[in-house]
Design an enzyme around this catalytic site. Structure first.
Site, PDB file in Angstrom:
ATOM      1  N   GLU A 203      -9.155 -10.868 -31.217  1.00  0.00           N
ATOM      2  CA  GLU A 203     -10.063  -9.969 -31.925  1.00  0.00           C
ATOM      3  C   GLU A 203      -9.452  -9.261 -33.132  1.00  0.00           C
ATOM      4  O   GLU A 203     -10.164  -8.930 -34.079  1.00  0.00           O
ATOM      5  CB  GLU A 203     -10.614  -8.920 -30.937  1.00  0.00           C
ATOM      6  N   SER A 480     -34.024  18.576  26.716  1.00  0.00           N
ATOM      7  CA  SER A 480     -32.943  19.202  27.481  1.00  0.00           C
ATOM      8  C   SER A 480     -31.641  19.366  26.722  1.00  0.00           C
ATOM      9  O   SER A 480     -30.684  19.931  27.254  1.00  0.00           O
ATOM     10  CB  SER A 480     -32.680  18.397  28.763  1.00  0.00           C
TER      11      SER A 480
END
Length: 793
Positions: A203, A480
């Site tokens: 690049e 319970s």
């Protein structure tokens, strides 16, 4: 002659005047043009200067501020191993596989492990651990763990003996911000050198030599592309690409090009080349994952190959660099041939620059693309758990701070979650067949008792379901499960109550709120006649039997004796922060709670009376490793040590002789504690159980609230048992406090006695509240005949 000359002289003044006039006119226009040009130049200069100042400010604001909205990375448990601890090597190997480690014969690279009968060697990946008591290297490290008789007896880090070490946590999710940009920030020094060299080769070869723009570079790229017959090199510098990606749009106009050139020069002047290169490797666009863009090489490595940057080979690096040219055009899933050609071209250029040997080049250029089979990242696999994480995160940090690439470390156990999901999937199907039910749903939560870290969550019977989370949002009658709070409130009053205290078990009628069915519209109290589950009455029972056998009538009598206000205070003390309607039916669990709330309620019971807040998040750090938040234990003791021991003893008896006694054969006599819960008409099946390490809260029911046909013991308990067997039971051990003594009590009177009589039973009790009587109860003998007894009043 004289006359002719005079006539010439007469014409010259006119010509001279005209010439002077032309010259003067030319000078005037020239002066005007010069002035206008100067003015335009000055105007252009100032305009350009102001524009440059504006662009400079824009560059600084973005580059020195928050450059990106970076996803928050959510990690699971950082598992610490210490010599002497119990460890199942097979479980550890399974966790490593879930974290992407590969099993090999000989460990040579990070991300690998090798296992034998008593040893496991792990090449741990590099990982920046947060600050903890155990100092761990951020670099890739070889760990050796030796186990004997199920316990760790030796630990090594790079062949150096240590007493403890840490394992790399699993990445659970990346919480992508609203802009749909996903990236993994990567420091320049953590980026492979081969990747950087290849990037610059393809690049921008002159990156470290130009000042932002490179006319020679543009000409060189043009020449190379003509020679190659295709585009092999870009003309823009990396700096220009960075400017375009970070600050500008993709429009192709002269104005944008001017902006790009000016900003490229500005950014080159203000920042170092290394800073720009690091920004580029994190900013460059490298693909698209449905709505989310893939930015930076760190995430691209995960996206294309499912691995980290440091584990990439040269062919994979070449493919990533090839994507810079055009991620859509060279998409390896859609255009594999085109992508391979571009990759091979990059490999050839790497070879020509001596980045690769001949052998490596031949091997790599002939290799397949080796990308992930499916381009789709896995959806968030544990949405129920992550929903809790997000809730906590929103309470701890503002949304803006959450987008700065923070790292969130949780208590999540991948292994526990797998076991939990397997249990729900398998057992619900079995229960539906056995009890001829359909549409059963479940919610389960696993919490580490000592740290209060939530390890795993299931909010639906379908693993990975991202919809309604029943673990958090399904509030159902708890039945319970409320009873331990009532009995604990009594045991704290040790001068009045102990396990042998007799409770009445006879039919009772109570008023329970307002009877809304009164046709006269009068406010009348509604009569309530509760019963025991089996419909039987025992006249009177010891207090411990009321809890162990989950008897309703003795529990109601105990709760009314204590006072509803005192019972509500006990429930709130354990961590339930919502209002409670004061009516007798609350004593049998006519209170709606979510599994998460129940989990919190029981955590202090399992944790010897200490009320820690159950949580998912332990530490939050910035992307630089700074600690932003860390969980701090409160160490708040809400239950006395003595009462905590007694209630734990009772809940252990529940699992041995009470409503959960099936655990004795389901778990082969391993020691656990727990409590069953069932709501009216068998609509909700609950079980909360715990061993020495984990608290497990389980709910079964139906979304339409229809009966399930399951009690707490026939439904939810089955899931608890299956999970805890998979997880491995850590037998309960509890040290008896000095104030507790095993005491003999007469069963018929509830009195503590010194001699072992015919009808006595031993219970642990708080000595300070016990008055021991000498001798035993002598019952009066009825000497009447049977005939006299038959006709007596």
């Amino acid at each position: 002659m004289t006359t002719k000359k005079k006539s010439n002289k007469a014409e010259n003044p006119v010509t001279s005047k005209q010439g002077k006039s032309v010259i003067k006119s030319q000078k005037t226009w020239l002066r005007r043009i010069t002035i206008i040009g100067a003015k335009l130049a000055v105007t252009l200069f100032f305009t350009l200067a102001i524009f440059t100042i504006y662009l400079d400010a824009k560059v600084q604001q973005t580059f020195e501020g928050q450059r990106w909205q970076v996803p928050a990375q959510v990690y699971g448990q950082i598992e610490s191993l210490t010599i002497g601890e119990q460890l199942n090597l097979n479980h550890l190997a399974k966790s490593l596989k879930l974290n992407g480690y590969k099993k090999v014969r000989t460990v040579t690279a990070s991300g690998q492990y090798a296992q034998s009968a008593h040893r496991i060697i792990i090449y741990r990946r590099s990982f920046a651990f947060p600050q903890t008591d155990i100092v761990s290297s951020a670099n890739a490290t070889q760990l050796t763990i030796d186990v004997s008789a199920g316990k760790i007896n030796q630990l090594f880090i790079d062949d150096v003996p240590v007493t403890s070490l840490q394992l790399e946590p699993i990445l659970l999710a990346r919480l992508v911000p609203n802009n749909k940009e996903d990236r993994i920030l990567t420091a320049l020094e953590k980026t492979p050198t081969l990747l950087l060299d290849t990037l610059l080769l393809i690049e921008d070869r002159e990156f470290y030599h130009h000042q932002g723009i490179s006319p020679l570079g543009i000409l060189r790229a043009l020449y190379n592309n003509i020679i190659a017959g295709r585009t092999v090199q870009g003309g823009s510098t990396l700096t220009q690409q960075l400017v375009k990606n970070m600050f500008l749009t993709q429009e192709r106009t002269l104005t944008r090009k001017v902006k790009e050139a000016i900003m490229a020069i500005i950014i080159e002047v203000r920042y170092s080349k290394d800073q720009l290169l690091e920004a580029y490797i994190n900013e460059v666009y490298l693909g698209q994952h449905y709505a989310n863009g893939i930015y930076g090489f760190g995430l691209a490595a995960k996206f294309y190959f499912g691995t980290t940057l440091e584990e990439l080979n040269s062919a994979q690096i070449a493919l990533l660099v090839a994507q810079v040219k055009g991620p859509s055009y060279y998409d390896p899933w859609r255009n594999p041939t085109r992508a391979k050609e571009r990759r091979d071209l990059v490999l050839r250029l790497m070879f020509e620059e001596n980045f690769l040997t001949v052998e490596e080049f031949k091997q790599r250029v002939s290799s397949p693309l080796s990308i992930r089979k499916d381009r789709r990242f896995k959806a968030q696999e544990y949405p129920a758990y992550l929903q809790l994480v997000k809730q906590e995160l929103n309470q701890l940090l503002p949304s803006v701070q959450q987008k700065n690439g923070i790292r969130v470390f949780t208590g999540f156990s991948h292994l526990s979650q797998q076991f939990l999901e397997q249990t729900v999937a398998n057992q619900l199907t079995t229960l539906e067949k056995k009890y001829k039910q359909t549409d059963l749903q479940a919610a389960m939560i696993v919490t580490d008792i000592n740290s209060a870290e939530i390890r795993a969550v299931v909010g639906d019977r379908k693993a990975g379901y991202a919809g309604f989370n029943r673990a958090i949002n399904a509030k159902r009658p708890i039945g319970s499960l409320i009873k331990p709070a009532i009995y604990l409130a009594a045991l704290e009053r040790y001068e009045q109550f102990n396990f042998a205290t007799l409770l009445a078990d006879e039919p009772i009628t109570l008023t329970n709120g307002v009877d809304t069915s009164n046709k006269q519209g009068e406010q009348a109290e509604k009569a309530w006649q509760p019963k025991n589950y089996d419909g039987k009455y025992r006249h009177q029972v010891p207090l411990i039997d009321g809890l162990v056998n989950s008897l309703n009538i003795p529990t109601i009598n105990l709760g009314m004796a204590l006072g509803l206000d005192n019972v509500a205070k006990a429930i709130h003390l354990f961590g339930f922060d919502e209002d409670i309607v004061m009516r007798p039916s609350m004593l049998l669990g006519a209170i709606n709670m979510s599994p998460l709330q129940i989990n919190q309620l029981y955590l202090s019971l399992a944790n010897q009376g200490y009320a820690e807040q159950a949580h998912t998040i332990n530490i939050i750090t910035s992307n630089k490793g700074e600690t932003l938040w860390q969980y701090q234990a409160s160490n708040a003791q809400v239950i006395s040590t003595n009462a905590a021991y007694l209630i734990d003893y009772a809940l252990t008896q529940v699992a041995k002789t009470g409503t959960a006694r099936s655990l004795t054969w389901r778990l082969k006599n391993n020691d656990v504690a727990g409590k069953t819960g069932t709501s009216n008409d068998l609509r909700d099946s609950w079980f909360v159980g715990y061993d020495n390490q984990h608290l497990v809260t389980t709910w079964l029911g139906k979304d339409d609230n229809k009966p399930t046909g399951l009690t707490g013991s026939s439904g939810a308990l089955v899931l608890f048992s299956d999970f805890i067997k998979k997880q491995g039971v850590m037998n309960k051990t509890r040290i008896k406090p000095e104030a507790i003594a095993t005491t003999l009590f007469e069963e018929k009177t509830g009195h503590a006695v010194s001699d072992e009589c015919d009808n006595t039973k031993a219970y642990p009790a708080i000595s300070a509240g016990i008055t021991v009587k000498e001798g035993c109860l002598k019952e009066k003998v009825d000497e009447r005949s049977w005939f006299e007894k038959l006709f007596s009043d």
